[in-house]
Scaffold this active site. Sequence first.
Site, mmCIF file in Angstrom:
data_model
loop_
_atom_site.group_PDB
_atom_site.id
_atom_site.type_symbol
_atom_site.label_atom_id
_atom_site.label_comp_id
_atom_site.label_asym_id
_atom_site.label_seq_id
_atom_site.Cartn_x
_atom_site.Cartn_y
_atom_site.Cartn_z
ATOM 1 C CG HIS A 52 -0.431 0.125 2.523
ATOM 2 N ND1 HIS A 52 0.350 -0.843 3.108
ATOM 3 C CD2 HIS A 52 -0.517 1.121 3.446
ATOM 4 C CE1 HIS A 52 0.710 -0.457 4.325
ATOM 5 N NE2 HIS A 52 0.202 0.745 4.556
ATOM 6 C CG HIS A 54 0.122 4.466 4.643
ATOM 7 N ND1 HIS A 54 -0.631 3.717 5.518
ATOM 8 C CD2 HIS A 54 -0.701 5.439 4.163
ATOM 9 C CE1 HIS A 54 -1.863 4.222 5.571
ATOM 10 N NE2 HIS A 54 -1.925 5.255 4.763
ATOM 11 C CG ASP A 56 4.826 3.079 7.483
ATOM 12 O OD1 ASP A 56 3.902 3.541 6.779
ATOM 13 O OD2 ASP A 56 4.640 2.146 8.292
ATOM 14 C CG HIS A 57 4.166 0.174 4.355
ATOM 15 N ND1 HIS A 57 3.942 -1.117 4.776
ATOM 16 C CD2 HIS A 57 3.746 0.975 5.368
ATOM 17 C CE1 HIS A 57 3.403 -1.088 5.994
ATOM 18 N NE2 HIS A 57 3.275 0.177 6.374
ATOM 19 C CG HIS A 111 -4.045 0.313 6.765
ATOM 20 N ND1 HIS A 111 -4.002 0.964 7.983
ATOM 21 C CD2 HIS A 111 -2.869 0.609 6.149
ATOM 22 C CE1 HIS A 111 -2.844 1.610 8.087
ATOM 23 N NE2 HIS A 111 -2.141 1.410 6.991
ATOM 24 C CG ASP A 133 0.544 -1.127 7.856
ATOM 25 O OD1 ASP A 133 1.454 -1.938 8.105
ATOM 26 O OD2 ASP A 133 0.725 0.109 7.797
ATOM 27 C CG HIS A 171 3.710 -1.566 11.628
ATOM 28 N ND1 HIS A 171 4.535 -0.475 11.837
ATOM 29 C CD2 HIS A 171 3.023 -1.303 10.499
ATOM 30 C CE1 HIS A 171 4.344 0.417 10.874
ATOM 31 N NE2 HIS A 171 3.429 -0.059 10.039
HETATM 32 FE FE FE Z 1 2.659 0.939 8.201
HETATM 33 ZN ZN ZN Z 2 0.009 1.772 6.536
#
Ligand code: FE
Ligand code: ZN
Length: 259
Positions: A52, A54, A56-57, A111, A133, A171
Amino acid sequence: MNILPLPAFADNYIWLVHDGRRALVVDPGDAQPVFDALQRLGLQLDTILVTHHHADHTGGVAALREATGAQVYGPAREKIPEPAQRLNGGDHISLPGLGGLAFEVIDVPGHTAGHIAFYCESLGDAPAVFCGDTLFSGGCGRLFEGTPAQMLVSLTALAALPGDTRVCCAHEYTLSNLKFARAVEPGNAELVHYTARCEALRADHQPTLPSRIGLERQINPFLRTREAAVQQAARAREPHADDESSVLGALRSWKNNFT
Ligand code: FE
Ligand code: ZN
């Protein structure tokens, strides 16, 4: 084939899959931990999978692709670094660099709106799912772009995978999820045992992941919205939570404010 979680940021894992020579990574939010692992293990990066959009990915995708020429695969309906091969639920990919390793794409909105998961029927000695996530051990992702009804369908699809499927999520939220799970289902003995195992791993600075789908069915309240005890706990918070998706919605809002 080896699978290992590379810690990134405060609590992310970037999953690395390799055969001793060639490698793929999933959701590289940061390039540096991947470069370090490639060098340490003497690996060539072929493939980057993205679940996805985001940051942080995806934050490390451009630097890794530029340095290695790796092919990027990601969700059709989200904005991710270009160029990437776009995938929808039901698509299959196979990776020639990694001995034809094959993945099926599963749509898991909730998400984010276009979130996908990558399922591999045979990765080493068992199946594995890279679910970003969406599903965490003992919990699920926040509903930033989707509804409880969408998340219920997504989690139900993941829960239907074979019980020995390794759950490779993005995570390390397990202990805080399990604290919430015990508030929902104080009488769940398997949950108490699993919590003790995870506490020992974290005390030893080890990841609690990967989990297994069969275990998650027993301990994860978000996969247990059909259980009477879970429904009862949800209704104690939101009396009108009478179908499964409103039970899931009630659990998710409760968890958002749970410390
Ligand atoms: Fe994340
Ligand atoms: Zn995420």
